[in-house]
Write an enzyme that holds these catalytic residues in place. Sequence first.
Site, PDB file in Angstrom:
ATOM      1  N   LEU A   1     -25.114 -47.067  -7.059  1.00 34.88           N
ATOM      2  CA  LEU A   1     -24.964 -48.032  -5.973  1.00 34.88           C
ATOM      3  C   LEU A   1     -25.457 -47.460  -4.651  1.00 34.88           C
ATOM      4  CD1 LEU A   1     -21.405 -49.450  -6.786  1.00 34.88           C
ATOM      5  CD2 LEU A   1     -23.639 -50.294  -7.545  1.00 34.88           C
TER       6      LEU A   1
ATOM      7  N   ASP B   1     -25.607 -36.189  -0.556  1.00 41.75           N
ATOM      8  CA  ASP B   1     -25.210 -36.146  -1.962  1.00 41.75           C
ATOM      9  C   ASP B   1     -25.176 -34.686  -2.411  1.00 41.75           C
ATOM     10  OD1 ASP B   1     -25.092 -36.700  -4.895  1.00 41.75           O
ATOM     11  OD2 ASP B   1     -25.670 -38.722  -4.300  1.00 41.75           O
TER      12      ASP B   1
ATOM     13  N   VAL C   1     -18.440 -34.456   0.218  1.00 39.45           N
ATOM     14  CA  VAL C   1     -17.654 -35.319   1.105  1.00 39.45           C
ATOM     15  C   VAL C   1     -16.195 -34.905   1.188  1.00 39.45           C
ATOM     16  CG1 VAL C   1     -19.173 -37.310   0.806  1.00 39.45           C
ATOM     17  CG2 VAL C   1     -17.186 -37.030  -0.704  1.00 39.45           C
TER      18      VAL C   1
ATOM     19  N   CYS D   1     -20.664 -44.249  -0.776  1.00 39.64           N
ATOM     20  CA  CYS D   1     -20.685 -44.549  -2.207  1.00 39.64           C
ATOM     21  C   CYS D   1     -20.375 -43.334  -3.072  1.00 39.64           C
ATOM     22  CB  CYS D   1     -22.050 -45.112  -2.616  1.00 39.64           C
ATOM     23  SG  CYS D   1     -22.403 -46.741  -1.939  1.00 39.64           S
TER      24      CYS D   1
ATOM     25  N   SER E   1     -13.638 -50.883  -5.536  1.00 34.29           N
ATOM     26  CA  SER E   1     -13.863 -51.348  -6.901  1.00 34.29           C
ATOM     27  C   SER E   1     -12.874 -52.465  -7.170  1.00 34.29           C
ATOM     28  CB  SER E   1     -13.639 -50.213  -7.912  1.00 34.29           C
ATOM     29  OG  SER E   1     -13.531 -50.713  -9.233  1.00 34.29           O
TER      30      SER E   1
ATOM     31  N   TYR F   1      -8.088 -43.652 -10.541  1.00 33.34           N
ATOM     32  CA  TYR F   1      -9.230 -44.359  -9.961  1.00 33.34           C
ATOM     33  C   TYR F   1      -8.772 -45.585  -9.175  1.00 33.34           C
ATOM     34  CZ  TYR F   1     -13.749 -46.778  -9.737  1.00 33.34           C
ATOM     35  OH  TYR F   1     -14.882 -47.428  -9.305  1.00 33.34           O
TER      36      TYR F   1
ATOM     37  N   PHE G   1     -21.586 -52.700 -12.888  1.00 31.98           N
ATOM     38  CA  PHE G   1     -22.966 -52.499 -12.438  1.00 31.98           C
ATOM     39  C   PHE G   1     -23.664 -51.487 -13.343  1.00 31.98           C
ATOM     40  CE2 PHE G   1     -21.758 -54.796  -8.775  1.00 31.98           C
ATOM     41  CZ  PHE G   1     -22.911 -55.115  -8.058  1.00 31.98           C
TER      42      PHE G   1
ATOM     43  N   THR H   1     -25.016 -48.494 -13.437  1.00 33.27           N
ATOM     44  CA  THR H   1     -25.036 -47.198 -12.768  1.00 33.27           C
ATOM     45  C   THR H   1     -25.388 -46.131 -13.809  1.00 33.27           C
ATOM     46  OG1 THR H   1     -22.694 -46.873 -13.244  1.00 33.27           O
ATOM     47  CG2 THR H   1     -23.261 -47.971 -11.163  1.00 33.27           C
TER      48      THR H   1
END
Length: 253
Positions: free
Chosen positions: A17, A36, A58, A84, A146, A159, A192, A194
């Site tokens: 994403l 990233d 992050v 993301c 999500s 999650y 999606f 991914t």
Amino acid sequence: MDMKEVPAVVTGGASGLGEGAARVLAAAGCRVAILDLQQERGEAVAREIGGIFVKCDVTSAESAEAAFAAAREAHGPCGISVSCAGVAPAGRIVGKEGPMPLEDFARVIQINLVGTFNVLRLAAADMAERAANGDGERGVIVNAASIAAYEGQIGQSAYAASKGGVVSLTLPAARELARQGVRVNTIAPGLFMTPMMASFSDEVQQSLAATLPFPQRLGKPNEFGMLVEQIVRNPLLNGETIRLDCALRMAPR
């Protein structure tokens, strides 16, 4: 917001994403910095879209601060931030080998929720230094949650909790940052295509797509990116979490 030449930071922009968002923002005229841990892939995407890549964890204040400093030096203060970066491991609270290790739960919260806040605080600080447009707007923050935040399935406790935190962060952040002219919104995607989804067999992908009311197919990363662009362009969208899920409501398992 007029997006031409606006510095944009996309975490998790090397794939999935985040890559979809980075490509759409670049096509809209933004100067994109991909943050990233996937250096080789991130550098390749950055070259393709005319942006830059900065390696970033992050979950680390120091790493994220250094990454924002590098992006600011290259493009100027961040005007658009898209978070993301995240993980989606499965694990039961009590499994065959006993209770879930606490560090497994903490790791998901640290990456998905704390990592999102880490980026939000740095992006907001950058945006506060930017000149305002006619509406007084200085920046736009878009976070990724999500639909598991609403209908987490069995095995998704960590999650779902992390993404529920991102949803709950949205409104208070938007209220607080309004004084700086910064809008904050969240996208809650469904199923999606991914890299994780691509690792499943065609049969599994088709069975998952069959659960979607309409359209009955997996989402494409660029369609996530399209919604990011629409959020940035529409000045009235603020403090909102938008589901992007083909009207899916997930079952318990």
